[in-house]
Design a protein around this motif. Sequence first.
Motif, PDB file in Angstrom:
ATOM      1  N   GLN A  63      36.437 -18.336  61.133  1.00  0.00           N
ATOM      2  CA  GLN A  63      36.441 -18.069  59.696  1.00  0.00           C
ATOM      3  C   GLN A  63      37.781 -18.511  59.118  1.00  0.00           C
ATOM      4  O   GLN A  63      38.811 -18.268  59.732  1.00  0.00           O
ATOM      5  CB  GLN A  63      36.219 -16.579  59.428  1.00  0.00           C
ATOM      6  CG  GLN A  63      34.918 -16.064  60.014  1.00  0.00           C
ATOM      7  CD  GLN A  63      34.757 -14.580  59.792  1.00  0.00           C
ATOM      8  OE1 GLN A  63      35.103 -14.061  58.727  1.00  0.00           O
ATOM      9  NE2 GLN A  63      34.229 -13.877  60.787  1.00  0.00           N
ATOM     10  N   TRP A  64      37.764 -19.148  57.958  1.00  0.00           N
ATOM     11  CA  TRP A  64      39.033 -19.608  57.384  1.00  0.00           C
ATOM     12  C   TRP A  64      39.036 -19.544  55.864  1.00  0.00           C
ATOM     13  O   TRP A  64      37.986 -19.456  55.230  1.00  0.00           O
ATOM     14  CB  TRP A  64      39.374 -21.017  57.860  1.00  0.00           C
ATOM     15  CG  TRP A  64      38.599 -22.153  57.258  1.00  0.00           C
ATOM     16  CD1 TRP A  64      38.900 -22.847  56.117  1.00  0.00           C
ATOM     17  CD2 TRP A  64      37.429 -22.766  57.798  1.00  0.00           C
ATOM     18  NE1 TRP A  64      37.988 -23.849  55.910  1.00  0.00           N
ATOM     19  CE2 TRP A  64      37.070 -23.823  56.930  1.00  0.00           C
ATOM     20  CE3 TRP A  64      36.646 -22.524  58.943  1.00  0.00           C
ATOM     21  CZ2 TRP A  64      35.964 -24.644  57.162  1.00  0.00           C
ATOM     22  CZ3 TRP A  64      35.543 -23.343  59.172  1.00  0.00           C
ATOM     23  CH2 TRP A  64      35.216 -24.387  58.287  1.00  0.00           C
ATOM     24  N   THR A  65      40.236 -19.615  55.296  1.00  0.00           N
ATOM     25  CA  THR A  65      40.401 -19.661  53.843  1.00  0.00           C
ATOM     26  C   THR A  65      41.673 -20.425  53.497  1.00  0.00           C
ATOM     27  O   THR A  65      42.689 -20.277  54.168  1.00  0.00           O
ATOM     28  CB  THR A  65      40.473 -18.242  53.243  1.00  0.00           C
ATOM     29  OG1 THR A  65      40.538 -18.324  51.815  1.00  0.00           O
ATOM     30  CG2 THR A  65      41.680 -17.474  53.744  1.00  0.00           C
ATOM     31  N   PRO A  66      41.638 -21.288  52.477  1.00  0.00           N
ATOM     32  CA  PRO A  66      42.849 -21.986  52.055  1.00  0.00           C
ATOM     33  C   PRO A  66      43.789 -21.044  51.314  1.00  0.00           C
ATOM     34  O   PRO A  66      43.342 -20.114  50.630  1.00  0.00           O
ATOM     35  CB  PRO A  66      42.327 -23.089  51.129  1.00  0.00           C
ATOM     36  CG  PRO A  66      41.046 -22.521  50.568  1.00  0.00           C
ATOM     37  CD  PRO A  66      40.459 -21.693  51.671  1.00  0.00           C
ATOM     38  N   THR A  67      45.083 -21.281  51.443  1.00  0.00           N
ATOM     39  CA  THR A  67      46.084 -20.496  50.717  1.00  0.00           C
ATOM     40  C   THR A  67      46.960 -21.370  49.820  1.00  0.00           C
ATOM     41  O   THR A  67      47.649 -20.852  48.956  1.00  0.00           O
ATOM     42  CB  THR A  67      46.985 -19.719  51.690  1.00  0.00           C
ATOM     43  OG1 THR A  67      47.601 -20.639  52.606  1.00  0.00           O
ATOM     44  CG2 THR A  67      46.174 -18.699  52.487  1.00  0.00           C
TER      45      THR A  67
END
Length: 266
Positions: free
Chosen positions: A106-110
């Motif tokens: 699972q990932w998310t841009p910051t």
Amino acid sequence: MRGGSAVAALATLTLAACTMGPDYKNMPGYGQGSGERIDGSRLGGYANPSEVAATDIAFSRAARDDGQWTAFRRFAADGAVIHGRNGPIDADPWLAAQDDPPAPVQWTPTAVWSSCDGSVAVTQGKFAEPEGQWGYYVTVWERQRDGRYRWVYDMGAPDDQLTAAENARRDSTPTGENAIVIRAIEAIEGRVADCSRSYEAVDISNISAEVSETGGRSSRDNTLAWGWAQFADGRRTLNLLVARNGSWEQALQFRINSDGKHVSDQ
């Protein structure tokens, strides 16, 4: 790439993914034929870091809903590469041979950096593996002829400091039927290169006796340049330069040690 199950499959890669985000199937970044038609005026050249971030989120949602490697194939540009321990590999043949794992990373841009004309953008973010390890990734995106962003380069690695911090936060979260937990949605920082003047092309290849291979390229308008370096001992780096106030500014140096771990600047 990003993540633990990926490393288990190919001991050279790292991947990422995110469980929150908008309805990705109605976003311009999803699929080859979905979303509204984008005419040529859209390609004239302007930055849209929010669209890049939305595409990265759509990518991660597709990994969760449709399968990790299925999403990687769907969002890849022609000629995309994944930077593993021994150097970049061609994504197309490698991904074609992979089966989707039962549980995706699972990932998310910051953060997002974009060239002035929007032809190239870079996202950095963090990922969580199903086994509980966390890390950071960096992805380079290029706007295609149809106006959609597709990834052309991906690299990431676990980070011990981030893993400890995230697991400590998880362990301190209240539990029980009366507990109310509100987890803040992480803000995404967007930055656009200077559009006020023209810049000379720059070569940011990291040349030294220890470097065995280098690569990278610039945006069409020469306001953003990125370059990777592979070291003989397995270290990997990505350097990002963005045009600002008449000169080139180093916006990001993403480093992975020879042990396959992200080098934290903190």
